[in-house]
Design a protein around this motif. Structure first.
Motif, PDB file in Angstrom:
ATOM      1  N   SER A  23       0.826  -1.198   0.000  1.00 47.69           N
ATOM      2  CA  SER A  23       0.000   0.000   0.000  1.00 47.69           C
ATOM      3  C   SER A  23       0.862   1.251   0.000  1.00 47.69           C
ATOM      4  O   SER A  23       1.897   1.314   0.668  1.00 47.69           O
ATOM      5  CB  SER A  23      -0.928   0.001   1.217  1.00 47.69           C
ATOM      6  OG  SER A  23      -1.728   1.161   1.204  1.00 47.69           O
ATOM      7  N   ILE A  38      -4.287   0.355  -2.145  1.00 49.52           N
ATOM      8  CA  ILE A  38      -3.983  -0.912  -1.459  1.00 49.52           C
ATOM      9  C   ILE A  38      -4.107  -2.065  -2.453  1.00 49.52           C
ATOM     10  O   ILE A  38      -5.173  -2.275  -3.025  1.00 49.52           O
ATOM     11  CB  ILE A  38      -4.961  -1.161  -0.279  1.00 49.52           C
ATOM     12  CG1 ILE A  38      -4.964   0.034   0.686  1.00 49.52           C
ATOM     13  CG2 ILE A  38      -4.598  -2.449   0.458  1.00 49.52           C
ATOM     14  CD1 ILE A  38      -6.031  -0.034   1.773  1.00 49.52           C
ATOM     15  N   CYS A  67       1.664   0.900  -7.338  1.00 46.58           N
ATOM     16  CA  CYS A  67       0.916   1.547  -6.242  1.00 46.58           C
ATOM     17  C   CYS A  67       1.419   2.969  -6.008  1.00 46.58           C
ATOM     18  O   CYS A  67       0.623   3.887  -5.783  1.00 46.58           O
ATOM     19  CB  CYS A  67       1.047   0.759  -4.946  1.00 46.58           C
ATOM     20  SG  CYS A  67       0.127  -0.781  -4.933  1.00 46.58           S
ATOM     21  N   ASN A 312      -2.516  -0.515   5.755  1.00 43.89           N
ATOM     22  CA  ASN A 312      -2.634   0.474   4.673  1.00 43.89           C
ATOM     23  C   ASN A 312      -1.578   1.547   4.818  1.00 43.89           C
ATOM     24  O   ASN A 312      -1.039   1.756   5.919  1.00 43.89           O
ATOM     25  CB  ASN A 312      -4.056   1.079   4.677  1.00 43.89           C
ATOM     26  CG  ASN A 312      -4.311   1.928   5.900  1.00 43.89           C
ATOM     27  OD1 ASN A 312      -4.044   3.112   5.905  1.00 43.89           O
ATOM     28  ND2 ASN A 312      -4.788   1.322   6.983  1.00 43.89           N
TER      29      ASN A 312
END
Ligand code: KG4
Ligand code: ZN
Length: 355
Positions: A23, A38, A67, A312
């Protein structure tokens, strides 16, 4: 350039890769999420009934850059806008942690940004800061797949573990019991849902509930549960799954709530923060709400929303805001620390350890 930045808002790009979630988030001033991307590996880990470290590392490698790019794009910021880069450096799986640490170091180095090392468990606690300001002293109950701890925080950035599990973590117990019920990993949410349809008819043990400490033990409960199911199987009987789930969950909740509420009274805190994956449990949330309303209505109970209870990047960005402003920095030597603890942590010690 630096002067300009100080007049701007504080933006932290935060990386989390300690277990099975990759994340990356952009957090403004420690309390506002601009993005929180995430990439969960749950589908591939399900096949193995748990997290396989090598599989986790491979996923992190594949996902981390995607990400990061996505987090920057969603937040609509450039690297020049950033104030700092933050990363979880422990506790967790060493190979998994290393991916986040390497990515964060590379970005911090390439863009000449300060690097802020963050303890994963501190991140879980500071997820609450994304909901409302924290007022000290507070107690934090950390209940995740790897940890069950009661943490006393006298002030921002200071952590003292006053209670811990002696064996299994609460989430681990949910997952192991779930396996006996043939529920896919991770089983916490499924047991929570099943429990709503059943009643506590098995009356499983409440380990250490009366002991004069804040420690927990869940392995006895797990064994009692497994023995009950296996004995019934040998007799060719089938037990009501919903009642089994409700009985297991009632035992976990009784012990956790009783001991935490005792600590809340003893330590005279302003807030109780509940964090970690198991904080998503609906029975646990409801029971704390009842107990606090009935016995300590002046204590503010703060639980992050479900999406911020699991691992997260935003929670790491929220914690990094505190550490960054306390002067905590790491350099290019920062390494993953799988067994990192934050017990008796103060801003000064944190600074020392992160070197
Ligand atoms: O914090 P987390 O996402 O990862 C760790 O750092 O461990 O926590 C994952 C754990 C798993 O054991 C999962 O079964 C549990 O949180 N969990 C729940 C619920 N949702 C997730 N346990 C009980 N009830 C839930 N609703
Ligand atoms: Zn976690």
């Amino acid at each position: 350039m630096t002067e300009n930045k100080s007049q701007q808002r504080e933006l932290i790009l935060a990386f989390e890769s300690s277990c099975d979630e990759t994340s990356v988030a952009v957090v403004e001033n420690g309390d506002t999420i601009l993005s929180n991307v995430i990439a969960s590996q749950i589908n591939s880990q399900k096949r193995f009934g748990g997290v396989v470290p090598e599989v986790a590392s491979r996923h992190h490698v594949e996902q981390v850059t995607i990400c990061a790019e996505e987090a920057m794009a969603q937040a609509d910021v450039t690297y020049a806008d950033l104030t700092a880069v933050a990363v979880t450096y422990g506790p967790g799986l060493v190979g998994a942690l290393l991916i986040g640490v390497s990515a964060a170091k590379a970005i911090a180095f390439a863009h000449q940004l300060p690097l802020v090392p963050v303890n994963h468990m501190a991140g879980h606690i500071y997820a609450a800061r994304l909901v409302k300001p924290l007022t000290y002293p507070l107690l934090a109950l950390l209940v995740s797949g790897g940890h069950t701890e009661i943490v006393y925080m006298r002030a921002a950035g200071e952590f003292e573990i006053i209670g811990d599990t002696r064996d299994d973590a609460a989430g681990e117990a949910f997952d192991k019991v779930g396996r006996v019920l043939n529920l896919a990993y991770p089983a916490g949410k499924k047991i929570d849902d099943l429990a709503k349809q059943g009643t506590d008819t098995f009356n499983f043990p409440r380990a250490m509930i009366k002991d004069d400490n804040y420690d927990f033990s869940f392995s006895g409960l797990k064994s009692a549960f497994i023995n009950t199911v296996h004995n019934a199987e040998q007799r060719g009987e089938e037990l009501a799954r919903a009642d089994l789930a409700a009985s297991f969950q009632a035992s976990v909740i009784d012990v956790i709530v009783t001991k935490t509420m005792r600590a809340v009274r003893e330590y005279g805190v302003n807030q109780l923060v509940m964090a970690g994956g198991v904080a998503a449990n609906s029975g646990l949330r409801a029971r704390f709400q009842q107990e606090i309303a009935a016995h300590t209505p002046n204590v503010d109970f703060v639980v992050p929303p479900l999406r911020l209870c699991g691992d997260n990047g935003a929670m790491i960005g929220a914690a990094a805001h505190v550490f960054y402003n306390q002067g905590v920095r790491a350099n290019g030597q920062l390494n993953a620390k799988p067994g990192l603890s934050f017990d008796y942590m103060t801003p000064e010690r944190q600074l020392e350890l992160s070197k």
